[in-house]
Design a protein around this motif. Structure first.
Motif, short mmCIF file in Angstrom:
data_model
loop_
_atom_site.label_atom_id
_atom_site.label_comp_id
_atom_site.label_asym_id
_atom_site.label_seq_id
_atom_site.Cartn_x
_atom_site.Cartn_y
_atom_site.Cartn_z
N LEU B 29 74.99 9.03 96.90
CA LEU B 29 74.56 7.95 96.01
C LEU B 29 73.52 8.46 95.00
O LEU B 29 72.82 9.43 95.28
N PRO B 30 73.42 7.82 93.83
CA PRO B 30 72.72 8.45 92.71
C PRO B 30 71.20 8.37 92.72
O PRO B 30 70.57 9.23 92.10
N ASP B 31 70.53 7.37 93.32
CA ASP B 31 69.07 7.36 93.21
C ASP B 31 68.42 6.84 94.49
O ASP B 31 69.10 6.52 95.46
N VAL B 32 67.08 6.77 94.48
CA VAL B 32 66.33 6.46 95.70
C VAL B 32 66.73 5.12 96.30
O VAL B 32 66.91 4.98 97.51
N TYR B 33 66.87 4.11 95.42
CA TYR B 33 67.07 2.75 95.93
C TYR B 33 68.44 2.61 96.61
O TYR B 33 68.54 1.97 97.67
N THR B 34 69.47 3.20 96.01
CA THR B 34 70.79 3.10 96.63
C THR B 34 70.83 3.88 97.94
O THR B 34 71.46 3.46 98.91
N ARG B 35 70.11 5.02 97.98
CA ARG B 35 70.07 5.79 99.23
C ARG B 35 69.31 5.02 100.31
O ARG B 35 69.68 5.06 101.49
N THR B 36 68.25 4.30 99.92
CA THR B 36 67.54 3.46 100.88
C THR B 36 68.46 2.41 101.47
O THR B 36 68.44 2.15 102.67
N HIS B 37 69.28 1.82 100.60
CA HIS B 37 70.25 0.82 101.03
C HIS B 37 71.19 1.41 102.09
O HIS B 37 71.39 0.82 103.15
N ALA B 38 71.74 2.61 101.80
CA ALA B 38 72.67 3.23 102.75
C ALA B 38 71.98 3.51 104.08
O ALA B 38 72.53 3.21 105.15
N ALA B 39 70.74 4.06 104.00
CA ALA B 39 70.06 4.44 105.24
C ALA B 39 69.68 3.21 106.06
O ALA B 39 69.80 3.21 107.28
N SER B 40 69.23 2.13 105.38
CA SER B 40 68.72 1.00 106.16
C SER B 40 69.84 0.19 106.79
O SER B 40 69.68 -0.32 107.90
N LYS B 41 70.98 0.06 106.13
CA LYS B 41 72.05 -0.78 106.70
C LYS B 41 72.92 0.00 107.66
O LYS B 41 72.99 -0.30 108.86
N SER B 42 73.59 1.05 107.14
CA SER B 42 74.60 1.71 107.96
C SER B 42 73.98 2.44 109.15
O SER B 42 74.52 2.39 110.26
N ASP B 43 72.84 3.11 108.90
CA ASP B 43 72.24 3.89 109.98
C ASP B 43 71.76 2.97 111.11
O ASP B 43 71.92 3.28 112.28
N THR B 44 71.19 1.81 110.73
CA THR B 44 70.73 0.86 111.75
C THR B 44 71.89 0.35 112.59
O THR B 44 71.80 0.29 113.82
N LEU B 45 73.00 0.01 111.92
CA LEU B 45 74.15 -0.51 112.66
C LEU B 45 74.73 0.57 113.57
O LEU B 45 75.09 0.29 114.73
N GLY B 46 74.82 1.81 113.06
CA GLY B 46 75.35 2.88 113.90
C GLY B 46 74.49 3.12 115.13
O GLY B 46 75.00 3.24 116.25
N ALA B 47 73.16 3.15 114.93
CA ALA B 47 72.25 3.35 116.07
C ALA B 47 72.36 2.20 117.05
O ALA B 47 72.39 2.41 118.28
N ALA B 48 72.47 0.95 116.54
CA ALA B 48 72.52 -0.21 117.43
C ALA B 48 73.79 -0.19 118.27
O ALA B 48 73.75 -0.45 119.48
N LEU B 49 74.94 0.16 117.65
CA LEU B 49 76.19 0.20 118.43
C LEU B 49 76.12 1.25 119.53
O LEU B 49 76.52 1.02 120.67
N THR B 50 75.58 2.45 119.19
CA THR B 50 75.53 3.52 120.19
C THR B 50 74.56 3.17 121.31
O THR B 50 74.83 3.46 122.48
N LEU B 51 73.41 2.53 120.97
CA LEU B 51 72.47 2.13 122.02
C LEU B 51 73.07 1.03 122.90
O LEU B 51 72.78 0.97 124.09
N ALA B 52 73.95 0.18 122.32
CA ALA B 52 74.65 -0.80 123.15
C ALA B 52 75.56 -0.09 124.15
O ALA B 52 75.67 -0.52 125.32
N ALA B 53 76.20 1.00 123.71
CA ALA B 53 77.02 1.79 124.65
C ALA B 53 76.16 2.35 125.77
O ALA B 53 76.58 2.36 126.95
N VAL B 54 74.94 2.82 125.43
CA VAL B 54 74.03 3.36 126.46
C VAL B 54 73.67 2.27 127.46
O VAL B 54 73.72 2.48 128.68
N ALA B 55 73.31 1.07 126.93
CA ALA B 55 72.94 -0.03 127.82
C ALA B 55 74.11 -0.42 128.72
O ALA B 55 73.92 -0.75 129.90
N LEU B 56 75.33 -0.35 128.20
CA LEU B 56 76.51 -0.69 128.99
C LEU B 56 76.74 0.34 130.09
O LEU B 56 77.14 0.00 131.21
#
Lengths: 91, 106
Positions: B29-56
């Motif tokens: 992605l081209p600048d800071v704000y769009t990269r922040t968007h990618a990191a805050s949404k997708s990375d959070t969801l990926g971490a949450a799904l994997t931690l749900a697998a750990v809890a399971l």
């Protein structure tokens, strides 16, 4: 080794590779905020890696390490963004 | 495969997929704000799904409570940190990327 453990170790390998890819943004990122965002993403991945390893090797005490690491990761991001606003950067 | 194995496989695969999306967004992605968007949404969801697998995986135990707490903590702090960094970038005067910068639109 059961199938669940194999799945979890596969996930650990994938997360490691993705973290190494993000290091490119830490090295190259034009602004300091790019580097902080990338380091924060890598820290999130490392927390997940520690937690998944705790599940895969069946050692629940590693979860405490993951919790402490997540706290430190959050504090680092907040502190750096705070210093950037008040003193014009830490680097 | 037992239902537990199928659920863990689905959660870990989803987590790896969304972390892959976050990594691609951070690189492309081209600048800071769009990269922040990618990191805050997708990375959070990926971490949450994997931690749900750990809890399971841990099942009915104190450890799965710890994993669930870690999940909730991630869900709160990760977007907060991204927001603070994006706000610091805005206060420092970094301009958002527009199509005008490339001489393309209009």
């Amino acid at each position: 080794m059961t199938l669940v453990n194999e799945i979890l170790f596969g996930g650990v390998a994938a997360f490691l590779v993705l973290s190494l890819v993000v290091v490119y943004r830490v090295v190259r990122g034009p602004t300091m905020q790019d580097r902080v965002i990338a380091v924060n993403a890598i820290g999130t991945n490392i927390v997940v890696i520690i937690a998944v390893l705790a599940a895969a090797t069946d050692s629940p005490s590693m979860l405490d390490i993951a919790i402490v690491y997540a706290l430190l990761n959050f504090l680092m991001s907040i502190a750096i963004s705070k210093f950037t606003v008040e003193r014009g950067g830490v680097l | 495969m037992t239902p537990l194995e199928i659920a863990v496989l689905a959660l870990v695969a989803g987590g790896v997929f969304f972390t892959l999306v976050a990594a691609v967004g951070l690189l492309r992605l081209p600048d800071v704000y769009t990269r922040t968007h990618a990191a805050s949404k997708s990375d959070t969801l990926g971490a949450a799904l994997t931690l749900a697998a750990v809890a399971l995986t841990f099942g009915a135990d104190l450890s799965s409570v710890k994993a669930a707490l870690l999940l909730v903590f991630m869900f709160i702090t990760n977007p907060t940190a991204a927001h603070a960094i994006a706000r610091a970038a805005a206060d420092q005067g970094i301009d958002p990327w527009t199509t005008d910068d490339e001489g393309g639109a209009e």
